[in-house]
Write a protein that holds these residues in place. Structure first.
Motif, PDB file in Angstrom:
ATOM      1  N   ILE A  13      -2.384   6.472 -25.768  1.00 12.45           N
ATOM      2  CA  ILE A  13      -2.869   6.063 -24.446  1.00 12.45           C
ATOM      3  C   ILE A  13      -2.262   6.957 -23.364  1.00 12.45           C
ATOM      4  N   ALA A  14      -0.957   7.217 -23.465  1.00  2.00           N
ATOM      5  CA  ALA A  14      -0.297   8.079 -22.482  1.00  2.00           C
ATOM      6  C   ALA A  14      -0.891   9.483 -22.490  1.00  2.00           C
ATOM      7  N   HIS A  15      -1.199   9.992 -23.697  1.00  2.00           N
ATOM      8  CA  HIS A  15      -1.811  11.323 -23.791  1.00  2.00           C
ATOM      9  C   HIS A  15      -3.180  11.331 -23.109  1.00  2.00           C
ATOM     10  N   ALA A  16      -3.958  10.274 -23.313  1.00  2.00           N
ATOM     11  CA  ALA A  16      -5.288  10.204 -22.697  1.00  2.00           C
ATOM     12  C   ALA A  16      -5.175  10.144 -21.173  1.00  2.00           C
ATOM     13  N   LEU A  17      -4.183   9.417 -20.686  1.00  2.00           N
ATOM     14  CA  LEU A  17      -3.997   9.306 -19.240  1.00  2.00           C
ATOM     15  C   LEU A  17      -3.614  10.635 -18.602  1.00  2.00           C
ATOM     16  N   THR A  18      -2.959  11.507 -19.386  1.00  2.00           N
ATOM     17  CA  THR A  18      -2.464  12.775 -18.851  1.00  2.00           C
ATOM     18  C   THR A  18      -3.249  13.973 -19.367  1.00  2.00           C
ATOM     19  N   ALA A  19      -4.374  13.711 -20.020  1.00  2.00           N
ATOM     20  CA  ALA A  19      -5.268  14.775 -20.464  1.00  2.00           C
ATOM     21  C   ALA A  19      -6.066  15.308 -19.275  1.00  2.00           C
ATOM     22  N   PRO A  20      -6.820  16.403 -19.461  1.00  2.00           N
ATOM     23  CA  PRO A  20      -7.688  16.854 -18.368  1.00  2.00           C
ATOM     24  C   PRO A  20      -8.602  15.721 -17.889  1.00  2.00           C
ATOM     25  N   HIS A  21      -8.622  15.498 -16.588  1.00  2.00           N
ATOM     26  CA  HIS A  21      -9.401  14.418 -15.966  1.00  2.00           C
ATOM     27  C   HIS A  21      -8.871  13.024 -16.345  1.00  2.00           C
ATOM     28  N   GLY A  22      -7.667  12.948 -16.885  1.00  2.00           N
ATOM     29  CA  GLY A  22      -7.071  11.654 -17.225  1.00  2.00           C
ATOM     30  C   GLY A  22      -6.822  10.826 -15.983  1.00  2.00           C
ATOM     31  N   ALA A  23      -6.826   9.512 -16.160  1.00  2.00           N
ATOM     32  CA  ALA A  23      -6.744   8.600 -15.015  1.00  2.00           C
ATOM     33  C   ALA A  23      -5.442   8.724 -14.233  1.00  2.00           C
TER      34      ALA A  23
END
Length: 213
Positions: free
Chosen positions: A41-51
């Motif tokens: 979840i943390a990776h998704a939040l900090t990915a390109p365009h992550g929330a």
């Protein structure tokens, strides 16, 4: 007020870096458990365009983004390990978002029980009250170091700096209800996981049974 449990019966899976948390979690997932991985979840939040990226860039500046627009994890790791206030600023951005995404994922769980994979579960101070049991994935520290050096290309000093920011092996084991020892390959892991899966199924049935059943 203590945080409420996330589900009626849930497991918090934790372990030091290089202990094999993902490998063990995937085994439970293959047996039918619902997995909620806070690191993913943390990776998704900090990915390109992550929330979380707009808030991170507002707080730390554009230098902490890669060319693709993700958080520069190497640069951020170096900062937060040398500056506790920077770590607190990053956590203030990420933790509420991780908590909300975790709750949303748990609400959609379809397995007989849910495993929350939380690398810093013991360190967080709140997760212990949110899960029914804590499962620690354990291995000797020298094996941790060797695995992470081989996997991530880090130096021994870098790996040990990360380990030093986590609770000790003894502290983690003392906080655990259950332990899986991951020091001898997949064939040694499977029987341990299968035994715990059977136990968790029984405990989950009890947790979901009508009162007095």
């Amino acid at each position: 007020m203590e945080p409420a449990p996330v589900t009626a019966f849930s497991i918090g899976l934790t372990g030091g870096i290089g202990c094999g948390k993902t490998t063990v979690a995937d085994m439970f997932g293959a047996l039918g458990a619902t997995l909620v991985d806070t690191d993913a979840i943390a990776h998704a939040l900090t990915a390109p365009h992550g929330a979380a990226m707009p808030a991170i860039l507002d707080e730390f500046g554009q230098d902490f983004a890669t060319l693709e627009g993700a958080m520069d994890r190497i640069k951020m790791r170096a900062l937060v390990f040398s500056d506790s206030t920077a770590r607190a600023r990053l956590e203030a951005i990420l933790h509420p978002r991780i908590r909300d995404a975790t709750a949303a994922a748990a609400a959609m769980a379809t397995g007989p029980y849910t495993i929350f994979v939380v690398p810093l579960l013991i360190e967080s101070g709140t997760w212990r009250q949110r899960v029914t049991r804590v499962l620690a994935i354990d291995c000797p520290e020298e094996l941790q170091v060797a695995r992470v050096m081989a996997r991530n290309g880090m130096t021994e000093q870098q790996v040990r700096a990360i380990m030093a920011a986590q609770v000790t092996r003894a502290q983690r084991l003392a906080a655990a209800d259950d332990v899986v020892l991951n020091d001898d390959g997949l064939d040694a892991l499977r029987p341990q996981v299968e035994r715990l899966h059977a136990f968790y199924l029984d405990e989950s049935r009890r947790a979901h049974a009508p009162f007095g059943a």
